[in-house]
Design a protein around this motif. Sequence first.
Motif, PDB file in Angstrom:
ATOM      1  N   SER A  87       5.535  43.421  48.280  1.00 47.34           N
ATOM      2  CA  SER A  87       6.184  42.761  49.422  1.00 47.34           C
ATOM      3  C   SER A  87       7.409  41.962  48.981  1.00 47.34           C
ATOM      4  N   GLY A  88       7.704  41.954  47.674  1.00 47.81           N
ATOM      5  CA  GLY A  88       8.914  41.314  47.177  1.00 47.81           C
ATOM      6  C   GLY A  88       8.714  39.954  46.545  1.00 47.81           C
ATOM      7  N   ASN A  89       7.480  39.471  46.496  1.00 47.25           N
ATOM      8  CA  ASN A  89       7.213  38.150  45.920  1.00 47.25           C
ATOM      9  C   ASN A  89       6.658  38.329  44.503  1.00 47.25           C
ATOM     10  N   LYS A  90       7.548  38.669  43.589  1.00 43.71           N
ATOM     11  CA  LYS A  90       7.132  38.960  42.220  1.00 43.71           C
ATOM     12  C   LYS A  90       6.530  37.731  41.536  1.00 43.71           C
ATOM     13  N   ASP A  91       7.091  36.566  41.781  1.00 44.36           N
ATOM     14  CA  ASP A  91       6.589  35.357  41.137  1.00 44.36           C
ATOM     15  C   ASP A  91       5.142  35.068  41.535  1.00 44.36           C
ATOM     16  N   ARG A  92       4.836  35.268  42.814  1.00 42.26           N
ATOM     17  CA  ARG A  92       3.463  35.055  43.288  1.00 42.26           C
ATOM     18  C   ARG A  92       2.516  36.072  42.648  1.00 42.26           C
ATOM     19  N   ALA A  93       2.968  37.310  42.521  1.00 41.06           N
ATOM     20  CA  ALA A  93       2.149  38.347  41.897  1.00 41.06           C
ATOM     21  C   ALA A  93       1.827  37.973  40.448  1.00 41.06           C
ATOM     22  N   ILE A  94       2.827  37.518  39.718  1.00 39.51           N
ATOM     23  CA  ILE A  94       2.616  37.117  38.319  1.00 39.51           C
ATOM     24  C   ILE A  94       1.647  35.943  38.246  1.00 39.51           C
ATOM     25  N   GLU A  95       1.837  34.975  39.127  1.00 40.13           N
ATOM     26  CA  GLU A  95       0.957  33.801  39.144  1.00 40.13           C
ATOM     27  C   GLU A  95      -0.505  34.215  39.356  1.00 40.13           C
ATOM     28  N   LEU A 140      -5.334  44.035  33.950  1.00 32.46           N
ATOM     29  CA  LEU A 140      -4.507  42.913  34.396  1.00 32.46           C
ATOM     30  C   LEU A 140      -3.270  42.736  33.515  1.00 32.46           C
ATOM     31  N   VAL A 141      -3.420  42.918  32.224  1.00 32.42           N
ATOM     32  CA  VAL A 141      -2.262  42.770  31.328  1.00 32.42           C
ATOM     33  C   VAL A 141      -1.251  43.887  31.589  1.00 32.42           C
ATOM     34  N   GLU A 142      -1.727  45.100  31.870  1.00 33.35           N
ATOM     35  CA  GLU A 142      -0.805  46.187  32.227  1.00 33.35           C
ATOM     36  C   GLU A 142      -0.011  45.829  33.480  1.00 33.35           C
ATOM     37  N   ALA A 143      -0.701  45.274  34.479  1.00 30.86           N
ATOM     38  CA  ALA A 143       0.000  44.877  35.702  1.00 30.86           C
ATOM     39  C   ALA A 143       1.009  43.776  35.408  1.00 30.86           C
ATOM     40  N   LEU A 144       0.613  42.808  34.584  1.00 29.00           N
ATOM     41  CA  LEU A 144       1.511  41.700  34.259  1.00 29.00           C
ATOM     42  C   LEU A 144       2.777  42.205  33.570  1.00 29.00           C
ATOM     43  N   ALA A 145       2.638  43.149  32.661  1.00 30.43           N
ATOM     44  CA  ALA A 145       3.808  43.705  31.982  1.00 30.43           C
ATOM     45  C   ALA A 145       4.730  44.408  32.968  1.00 30.43           C
ATOM     46  N   ASN A 146       4.148  45.144  33.903  1.00 30.57           N
ATOM     47  CA  ASN A 146       4.969  45.823  34.912  1.00 30.57           C
ATOM     48  C   ASN A 146       5.685  44.833  35.816  1.00 30.57           C
ATOM     49  N   TYR A 147       4.992  43.774  36.204  1.00 34.70           N
ATOM     50  CA  TYR A 147       5.608  42.783  37.095  1.00 34.70           C
ATOM     51  C   TYR A 147       6.739  42.043  36.383  1.00 34.70           C
ATOM     52  N   LYS A 148       6.521  41.685  35.111  1.00 34.35           N
ATOM     53  CA  LYS A 148       7.527  40.917  34.376  1.00 34.35           C
ATOM     54  C   LYS A 148       8.665  41.795  33.861  1.00 34.35           C
ATOM     55  N   GLY A 149       8.373  43.101  33.707  1.00 31.30           N
ATOM     56  CA  GLY A 149       9.381  43.983  33.147  1.00 31.30           C
ATOM     57  C   GLY A 149       9.571  43.788  31.666  1.00 31.30           C
ATOM     58  N   GLU A 150       8.552  43.283  30.997  1.00 32.88           N
ATOM     59  CA  GLU A 150       8.620  43.054  29.559  1.00 32.88           C
ATOM     60  C   GLU A 150       7.206  43.054  28.987  1.00 32.88           C
TER      61      GLU A 150
END
Length: 394
Positions: free
Chosen positions: A318-326, A353-363
């Motif tokens: 939905s475009g809220n990347k920061d909330r997703a990472i949090e 969860l770590v795979e998702a976090l890497a995708n969300y952060k792009g790193e």
Amino acid sequence: MVLRMESPAPPIKVENWLRGEPLTSFQPGKVYIVEFWATWCGPCTAVMPHLVQLQEKYKDSGLELLGVAAYEQAPTADEARTSLDAWLTDKFSNLNFRIGFDSTGEMNKLWMDPSFSVGIPTSFVVDRDGRIAFVGFPTQLDDVLPKILNGSWRTSDEAKAADTERIDSGRREMREMKRKRALIEPILAKLQPAMESEDWAKALSTVEEAVAVMPDDLRFRALHAELLLHKLRNLQTGLPVLRQFARDAIDKNDEQWMEWALRQLFDPANDNSHFPSAERLAMGKELSEHILALNPPQGDGGFKYLSYGTVAQYYYESGNKDRAIELIEVALNSLGGPEPIPDELKQDVMSTLVEALANYKGEKACYGTVCATPQDGFPTASKRRQRSKQQKEG
């Protein structure tokens, strides 16, 4: 014969004693807690530290506690026993009470079945004269155990009323379980081969048969939506089914139902491009907000690691990347909470969860010893999460 308060305690018949000295009989003058549990049962393992405390607190009052592992899951009894022994060494190296292992079903026949106990953890308390004083959840022991130790419990109206209600409730639950089993077994006999052969039309008709007679069975409700939306890609029929699934989940105020409904919309293992975007996001918003209200990030509610990954995916899309990472970070931190988690489940969920976090952060992202790098598209990790959740439910 019904095993209830005042009944003579059945014998202890286990195959092996993995911790403590063998118990051959209940000694007069002592009070015993016989605790049925399993390593895969989250509530069972969560309460073990408290049982350790109870044993220490009341040992001078004649309390002896023994755990009965009668539900361990492994291909053979030897493998189950070996795994259980390793688990105890890792998690509770200084355990202060006995642990018996039984894979024959004998302890269930002697204790669980005649008491109408249908789940674990279940605690049986044997009074100083060798009779049953209490059957129930270990969380009730703080209130009941002191009264048993001082001899006031079994003669009280409270105890008699609680025991009567427990048996009546257990009988109802057992009847319902038998009814469901009679319905489910022939359905599964048709469903499994249809799923294995990817005959989605046959699977759908079988699941619709199941939903008609068991509308409150979460597994069939979720599979009904999945078959229509993701296997047959039939939005015309599937969307109304999913809308009703989501509405029922919210009406039940059940986090697991809501997460399974949300997963139909935001599981990254699926191609969700055929959904109407506006409705998908609107449904995702409603379900996600209800999940977070029921189990807020700042609260101490357990099992965030099982639902927050899907909620995070909604916020990311939905475009809220920061909330997703949090939310992913909250979910990862919840893995270190007070409730012990089976190692296989913990590692599986952590990787997801770590795979998702890497995708969300792009790193590259790491949590403990687990690291992941961003990938093109999302990996099929959410399917592992579903298997892990099913293992937890047992």
